[in-house]
Structure formats: C-alpha cells, structure tokens
Scaffold this motif. Structure first.
Motif, PDB file in Angstrom:
ATOM      1  N   CYS A   1       5.986   3.414  -5.948  1.00 39.95           N
ATOM      2  CA  CYS A   1       6.650   2.935  -4.825  1.00 39.95           C
ATOM      3  C   CYS A   1       6.207   1.435  -4.356  1.00 39.95           C
ATOM      4  CB  CYS A   1       6.236   4.011  -3.816  1.00 39.95           C
ATOM      5  SG  CYS A   1       6.502   5.867  -4.032  1.00 39.95           S
ATOM      6  N   ALA A   2       4.878   1.236  -4.402  1.00 38.91           N
ATOM      7  CA  ALA A   2       4.616  -0.326  -4.139  1.00 38.91           C
ATOM      8  C   ALA A   2       5.085  -1.033  -4.996  1.00 38.91           C
ATOM      9  CB  ALA A   2       3.069  -0.063  -4.338  1.00 38.91           C
TER      10      ALA A   2
ATOM     11  N   VAL B   1       2.297  -4.561   3.500  1.00 37.87           N
ATOM     12  CA  VAL B   1       3.385  -3.866   3.229  1.00 37.87           C
ATOM     13  C   VAL B   1       3.222  -2.205   3.122  1.00 37.87           C
ATOM     14  CG1 VAL B   1       5.615  -3.561   1.868  1.00 37.87           C
ATOM     15  CG2 VAL B   1       4.414  -5.818   2.337  1.00 37.87           C
ATOM     16  N   LEU B   2       3.755  -1.430   3.718  1.00 40.02           N
ATOM     17  CA  LEU B   2       3.740   0.212   3.455  1.00 40.02           C
ATOM     18  C   LEU B   2       4.614   0.395   2.590  1.00 40.02           C
ATOM     19  CD1 LEU B   2       3.427   1.307   7.242  1.00 40.02           C
ATOM     20  CD2 LEU B   2       1.524   0.388   5.803  1.00 40.02           C
ATOM     21  N   ALA B   3       4.483   1.131   1.670  1.00 42.57           N
ATOM     22  CA  ALA B   3       5.286   1.645   0.750  1.00 42.57           C
ATOM     23  C   ALA B   3       5.356   3.254   0.878  1.00 42.57           C
ATOM     24  CB  ALA B   3       4.899   1.291  -0.649  1.00 42.57           C
ATOM     25  N   SER B   4       6.612   3.771   1.330  1.00 38.99           N
ATOM     26  CA  SER B   4       6.533   4.987   1.526  1.00 38.99           C
ATOM     27  C   SER B   4       7.367   5.589   0.510  1.00 38.99           C
ATOM     28  CB  SER B   4       7.270   5.481   2.945  1.00 38.99           C
ATOM     29  OG  SER B   4       6.248   4.932   3.885  1.00 38.99           O
TER      30      SER B   4
ATOM     31  N   VAL C   1       0.925  -1.105   0.075  1.00 40.33           N
ATOM     32  CA  VAL C   1      -0.104   0.023  -0.078  1.00 40.33           C
ATOM     33  C   VAL C   1       0.895   1.252   0.128  1.00 40.33           C
ATOM     34  CG1 VAL C   1      -2.044   1.362   1.032  1.00 40.33           C
ATOM     35  CG2 VAL C   1      -1.664  -1.459   1.483  1.00 40.33           C
ATOM     36  N   PRO C   2       0.827   2.108  -0.915  1.00 41.35           N
ATOM     37  CA  PRO C   2       1.527   3.320  -1.042  1.00 41.35           C
ATOM     38  C   PRO C   2       0.992   4.196   0.150  1.00 41.35           C
ATOM     39  CG  PRO C   2       0.569   2.955  -3.187  1.00 41.35           C
ATOM     40  CD  PRO C   2       0.083   1.771  -2.303  1.00 41.35           C
ATOM     41  N   SER C   3       1.688   4.543   0.976  1.00 44.19           N
ATOM     42  CA  SER C   3       1.536   5.068   2.048  1.00 44.19           C
ATOM     43  C   SER C   3       1.910   6.711   2.416  1.00 44.19           C
ATOM     44  CB  SER C   3       1.780   4.135   3.412  1.00 44.19           C
ATOM     45  OG  SER C   3       0.923   3.213   3.240  1.00 44.19           O
ATOM     46  N   GLY C   4       1.153   7.419   2.980  1.00 41.80           N
ATOM     47  CA  GLY C   4       1.376   8.509   3.601  1.00 41.80           C
ATOM     48  C   GLY C   4       0.930   9.075   5.113  1.00 41.80           C
TER      49      GLY C   4
END
Ligand SMILES: *Cc1c(COP(=O)(O)O)cnc(C)c1O
Length: 433
Positions: free
Chosen positions: A359-360, A272-275, A247-250
C-alpha cells in the motif's frame, strides 16, 4: 511528567499509572501534558536505537519510579535492527521494521510495553495482571511473544476468525502457557470493542486487574517514535535533508509516532498515510467528516480497521480538523493495486513486499507520478513471508520466514472460538485460561 486524557475529564496521572491503565477513566487515551523539544544536535552522535530511545523518552520518564529502569528497558526491548535501505530509484528508501521476533513492526512497541509493565507488576500488588489485546493480525503475536512465560501476567489475544493470514493465525495460538488466543466470530472492530468495553467495565475491573496492549496503549506509541528519530537523524546527517515517511496505516499508531517525532523537532518531511480499501482516514483527509464505519476485509488484513483508535489522539493534538488535515495526507489502495504492487516491487525495487508495505509502495508511486521528487522512506511494516498465501500466486518465490518466525511456525497452535458477545467474553475472563 503528567499524562492527560484526550477527553479532558480524567485526573492527570503519572507515567506508570498511564501505562498500566490502558484507557483513562473518562474513556479517553493518554498523552503527555507537555512534549519535550529536540534538535538533531540533542542526539549528539548517537546511532543505536536503544540509546536514541533512552534520550528521547528520558523527559517523559523523569519523575516516575520506572525512570531508573529506562536504559535497561530500551536496551532489552529495542535491540532490533531497523535499517534504512536505499532503493534503486531516486530519493527513495525503505525503512525495514520487520526484523523482530514476530516479523512485524509491532515487536518494538510490544517488547517495550512488556518491559515497563513487568517492572510495574513486580513492584506492585500481587494480583495477576490480565492483558487484553485485540489484534488484526500482528499485534497479538508481538504481545504474546513479549509476555510468554513471564510470571504475574496473563495475555488474552482476541482476533477476527478467518481474517488473519494462516501464518498469523498459527503464530497467535503458538505461545501456549500464559497466552490465550480467542478467535472471535466478528471483525477486528468487534474485537476492539470487546476489549474497550471490558476496560471500561467497573464491575469487571474491580474483580480482575486488567490492562491492554493495544495501539491505544501509551506504552506502544512512545517507543515507536524512536525508529523515526533514528532514520530521520541518519538521513539528516548523511544528506542534510528532511526525510518523508509513507506509513501503512490501520489504527494509526505507527503514523502518529512519525508525526510526534516531527512535532518534537526531528527533521521529518511529509508524512503520508497509506490505507487499504478501508477509507475512513482517506475520506477524512479529503475533507469529509470523520465517520467510523465497519472494517472490511482486504489483503492487507492488519490494516482492516474502520474505526482507527488513535484518531482520537491525533485530533486531541490540534485545535481543529483543518489543522489535522494540514499535517498529513492519506491514500487508499485497493486489493487489485496491492496485488500489482507486490508483483512489480520485485523487479522495480529489487525487494519483495508484504501486502501492507505494498500500500505504501502504491502511495509512493502516486506521489512520484504527481511530480513529488522529495526524499521518502517507504515503511515496511511486516516481513513478506508472513503472507505467503497472498504472495505465492504473484511472485516467483516467496522469501523464507526469518528464523524466529520459522521456529514459532514449528510449534503446535491452539485458539478457542468466542462469539462476538460481551457476556461470553466476561465469562471466559472469569474462568481463566
Ligand atoms: C498493525 C499493522 C499496520 C497498521 O499499523 P497501525 O499502527 O495500526 O496504523 C500496518 N502493517 C502491518 C504489517 C501491521 O501489522
């Protein structure tokens, strides 16, 4: 169902109150006092998102006046495709969340929250409801689209001037009418701080009827669970295996929804967090203390967050930081890696990705390189056409904007400059749009 503050110092409230308030009285964020439990069988043979959401959320709406409207709210707000597409590489899918009117995943939640708040407004006091929304690019547009032209509501969008894509900026100022766009001389965290301070300001909240539509809002978190339920159920029925999500995360709202869907019993594997290069979360998951810091500008601008607002919710769900770290992993991706993933995705996966989704993709490839052969869905959070200026130098042809986005881009657009100054913001609110 009662809703409690993450800080534990506020009186528990019912759903409608939690949705309208944005923040709890002690400055915390609302969570349900208990979570219902589900098995895949609880969803029988439901496949459509509105029906899945209705079943999922019914226990949370059970004793609230909004309960009778839940089927309509779901039917109207969540009538957006969220296809899970197989990618041409083993055990890998893409969950496309960009088929709503503003071409980012924020549409699901903004429309659901609007459906709830407009009904609460219609039933309650006559004062205009002022909705404050800080945006790193996509939330503001989704909220603007969801409330534009609706009676009894005014939306204030605060975005960091110069730090959103040109098409995002155009969208934010294109609603007109009851939606006011303010371009703040600061970064996203500054915008978010102005909104939080306003919502906590006793004088201001006495004089104006304020609410928020940020990812701190409970009314955004809840509906976001539904597409993870839908995707994981579909995968489970087809393959008998749990599906992991990258998950693309902010601000952590979207990934938290995936985590909650797993907690209540859905067959979801690793999350999985994708920053981007904002490393607050990746440093924490690597074992460092949680240290919010100023956000830095990256190509994945909707994730330029140094102080993820939903981290407080994540922490409140677990007894210790070690327990939080056992639930999720996080990967940081820099701009050079984003560029290279945008270039290679077209050939490798047959699809053009936005900088956030890139990013993901990078996080996925790191997992694969480390020998992880599990089933994963890369979560595609925005349509690539929103970021044409980033993509154009990297790929042969930027896909055309989907029709709803194209129509917004045809509208005139206006945003007013605002200093990063709390009293200037209050004056603006008092003066009206
Ligand atoms: C908002 C946004 C994100 C980050 O989502 P959070 O819920 O804030 O973690 C990722 N990608 C896109 C395109 C976004 O608009």
């Amino acid at each position: 169902m009662q809703f409690v503050s993450t800080r534990g110092q506020a009186v528990p409230v019912g759903l409608s109150a939690a949705l309208s308030a944005g923040l709890a009285a002690d400055g915390g964020l609302y969570l349900p006092a208990q979570w219902p439990r589900f098995t895949p069988a609880a969803f029988a043979d439901e496949t459509r998102l509105p029906e899945i959401a209705q079943r999922l959320l019914a226990p949370l709406f059970a004793d609230d006046p909004l309960r009778a409207a839940l089927p309509d709210i779901c039917a109207q707000a969540l009538d957006i495709d969220a296809p899970l597409r197989a990618l041409p590489t083993a055990n890998t899918w893409m969950l496309e969340l960009f088929h709503g009117p503003t071409a980012a995943f924020k549409d699901f939640a903004a429309r659901f929250l609007a459906g709830c708040l407009l009904r609460i407004v219609a039933a309650g006091e006559r004062r205009e409801l002022q909705i404050l929304v800080a945006t790193s690019g996509d939330t503001g547009a989704a909220v603007g689209a969801a409330f534009a032209g609706q009676p009894g509501v005014r939306v204030w969008i605060l975005y960091p001037d110069g730090r959103v894509s040109p098409r995002q900026a155009h969208q934010l100022g294109a609603f007109g009418d009851n939606v006011c766009a303010l371009r703040v001389q600061g970064n996203f965290d500054d915008c978010q701080a102005l909104v939080k301070r306003a919502l906590n300001d006793a004088e201001l909240t006495r004089r104006l009827r304020l609410s928020s539509a940020n990812s701190i809002s409970l009314g955004r978190l809840l509906p976001q669970m539904s597409y993870y339920v839908q995707a994981s159920l579909g995968h489970w029925r087809a393959h008998g295996r749990a599906l992991g999500f990258i998950v693309p995360s902010g601000n952590l709202g979207n990934a938290l929804a995936a985590l909650l869907a797993r907690r209540i019993g859905l067959p979801i594997g690793a999350i999985v967090l994708a920053s981007n290069a904002n490393r607050t979360l990746t440093d924490f998951f690597a074992g460092a203390d949680y240290t919010p810091r100023p956000g830095i500008a990256t190509l994945a601008n909707a994730m330029d967050v140094g102080a993820p607002s939903n981290f407080e919710r994540l922490r409140a769900l677990y007894a210790s930081d070690a327990a939080v770290r056992a639930e999720l992993t996080a990967e940081a991706v820099d701009d050079a890696q984003i560029r290279s993933a945008i270039g290679s995705s077209q050939t490798r996966y047959g699809t053009v990705v936005c900088p956030h989704t890139a990013c993901a993709v990078v996080a996925l490839e790191r997992r694969r390189a480390a020998g992880d052969t599990g089933d994963y869905a890369v979560v595609a959070t925005a349509h690539p056409a929103k970021f044409d200026t980033v993509l154009a130098p990297l790929i042969d042809e930027v896909p055309a904007p989907p029709p709803a986005l194209a129509a917004l881009l045809q509208q005139p657009s206006h945003a007013e400059a605002l200093a990063n100054d709390y009293s200037a913001f209050c004056e603006r609110l008092y003066a009206g749009c």
